[in-house]
Scaffold this active site. Structure first.
Site, PDB file in Angstrom:
ATOM      1  N   ARG A 101       0.821  -1.363   0.052  1.00 52.60           N
ATOM      2  CA  ARG A 101      -0.028  -0.123   0.045  1.00 52.60           C
ATOM      3  C   ARG A 101       0.890   1.230  -0.006  1.00 52.60           C
ATOM      4  O   ARG A 101       0.509   1.997  -0.688  1.00 52.60           O
ATOM      5  CB  ARG A 101      -0.898   0.221   1.122  1.00 52.60           C
ATOM      6  CG  ARG A 101      -2.005   1.226   1.262  1.00 52.60           C
ATOM      7  CD  ARG A 101      -2.872   1.381   2.444  1.00 52.60           C
ATOM      8  NE  ARG A 101      -3.931   2.077   2.170  1.00 52.60           N
ATOM      9  CZ  ARG A 101      -3.950   3.657   2.360  1.00 52.60           C
ATOM     10  NH1 ARG A 101      -2.871   3.941   2.809  1.00 52.60           N
ATOM     11  NH2 ARG A 101      -5.003   4.180   2.189  1.00 52.60           N
ATOM     12  N   CYS A 102       1.843   1.165   0.860  1.00 51.00           N
ATOM     13  CA  CYS A 102       2.929   2.514   0.785  1.00 51.00           C
ATOM     14  C   CYS A 102       3.391   2.867  -0.463  1.00 51.00           C
ATOM     15  O   CYS A 102       3.819   3.867  -0.862  1.00 51.00           O
ATOM     16  CB  CYS A 102       4.076   2.062   1.811  1.00 51.00           C
ATOM     17  SG  CYS A 102       3.514   1.741   3.576  1.00 51.00           S
ATOM     18  N   MET A 103       3.560   1.683  -1.377  1.00 50.09           N
ATOM     19  CA  MET A 103       4.454   2.087  -2.717  1.00 50.09           C
ATOM     20  C   MET A 103       3.511   2.131  -3.696  1.00 50.09           C
ATOM     21  O   MET A 103       3.929   2.264  -5.051  1.00 50.09           O
ATOM     22  CB  MET A 103       4.930   0.347  -3.062  1.00 50.09           C
ATOM     23  CG  MET A 103       6.250   0.152  -2.146  1.00 50.09           C
ATOM     24  SD  MET A 103       7.378  -1.176  -2.706  1.00 50.09           S
ATOM     25  CE  MET A 103       6.285  -2.600  -2.829  1.00 50.09           C
TER      26      MET A 103
END
EC number: 3.5.3.6
Length: 400
Positions: A389-391
């Site tokens: 999700r962060c990426m």
């Protein structure tokens, strides 16, 4: 799809368009002496990190997701010479302190590059020796710092509903990253005339980051009051969303521990399906949440709630909720897999998520709970302390 290609009203709707940044030479400019300054715990091996990221991108493409690359959007926003010059001025103004002579040398150097190479150079950083200065002795080697956190595209700006929050980052190291979002939405041909609403502006004094912004439904937005996001920023974004007649009816401000281990809300829970979430066991007790509503007299109404995460989510989403514990709740496994972002998943459709392969205990639990798991290799990507999700920053999800 509207003309801007912007539409994100959930965490789980079919993902159609997403923003990525493949790790580049900014990773090669990490050294042990500057890890803390640049917010890293370790140095990824770039060659392998790029292979892992390409695998991530291929998984998305194989699931019919269009990929936008950050560096391409920025370069396409700077085609006019005057806009390119303004961009260079801004990144130098907000960069590390330099002498007038050094600024002039940097300006000349960046202007000499093609737009594409100039953008990549701003991202990777400029070493003193590249422009004729010495790095001998105790000289700090960079005239312009690298941006190694850029492959975590979730944080600098976030698509929420039909608008964008161009965020104010907490740390000086990441503040310049939001300049890219500013130029994309002000000057890119696909977005500058699309009347995209602005929920937040990077020049605001209070901080907010994309990892704290979760869209639980077309009615409910969750924002973490975390180490990186200020309460005042959440109130401001709530006012902007409500004043612009966006569909969201409730904004939930989650109080989470103000520590690096709980950096953002999406490091402690993410949405997997209509009624399923993965969760860090450490937040399973009583949580404080401020539910923010809009009253008819154009004033915010804030109601403090205190309950377990599943009950809070069940009440606001109007359905029973299943929480799946990272590492199965085992003290050692949960700590290990949480360190490698076991609670940070990217849903590409309801009940279909991308995870890190190394979090095998959590992945097995997801599978047992009828979640379709697509594990990706991550020995090097995970060294940056951010998950799938962060990426990724969704630009368009189908409504659910």
């Amino acid at each position: 799809m509207n003309s801007s290609g912007i539409n994100v009203y959930s965490e789980i709707g079919n993902l159609k368009k997403v923003l990525l940044h493949e790790p580049g030479n900014e990773i090669e400019n990490l050294t042990p002496n500057y890890l803390e300054l640049l917010l890293f715990d370790d140095i990824p091996y770039l060659k392998v990190a790029k292979k892992e990221h390409k695998y991530f991108a291929d998984v998305l493409k194989n699931n019919n997701v269009e990929i936008l690359y950050l560096e391409n959007l920025v370069a396409e926003s700077l085609v006019e010479e005057n806009i390119k010059k303004l961009f260079i001025q801004e990144v130098l103004l907000e960069g590390r302190e330099t002498t007038n002579d050094e600024k002039n040398v940097l300006t000349e150097y960046l202007n000499s590059l093609s737009v594409e190479n100039m953008v990549l150079k701003v991202m990777s950083g400029v070493r003193r020796k590249e422009v004729g200065y010495s790095e001998e002795g105790n000289n700090y080697p960079f005239l312009m710092n690298p941006m190694p956190n850029l492959y975590f595209t979730r944080d600098p700006f976030a698509i929420i509903g039909s608008g964008v929050s161009i965020n104010t980052m907490k740390t000086n190291t990441r503040k310049r990253e939001t300049i890219f979002g500013k130029y994309i939405f002000n000057h890119h041909k696909d977005y500058k005339d699309a009347n995209i609403k602005r929920w937040y502006d990077r020049n605001n004094e209070y901080c907010i980051e994309g990892g704290d912004q979760l869209i639980l439904s077309k009615d409910v937005l969750a924002i973490g009051h975390s180490e990186r996001t200020d309460k005042e920023a959440i109130i401001r974004i709530a006012k902007n969303i409500f004043n612009n007649n966006e569909e969201f009816k409730t904004i939930l401000m989650f109080e989470i521990p103000k520590t690096r281990a709980f950096m953002h809300l999406d490091t402690v829970f993410t949405m997997l399906d209509y009624d399923k979430f993965t969760v860090h066991p450490a937040i399973e007790g009583k949580l404080k949440v401020n539910a923010i509503y809009y009253e008819e007299d154009n004033k915010l109404k804030i109601i403090e709630e205190e309950d377990s995460l599943d009950k809070i989510l069940a009440y606001h989403l109007n359905r029973d909720i299943t929480l799946i514990r990272c590492g199965g709740g085992d003290k050692i496994a949960a700590a290990r897999e949480q360190w490698n972002d076991g609670s940070n998943t990217l849903a590409i459709a309801p009940g279909k998520v991308i995870t890190y392969e190394r979090n095998y205990i959590t992945n097995e639990l997801l599978d047992k709970n009828n979640i379709s798991v697509i594990p990706i290799v991550s020995s090097e990507l995970s060294r940056g302390r951010g998950g799938p999700r962060c990426m990724s920053m969704p630009f368009y999800r189908e409504d659910i």
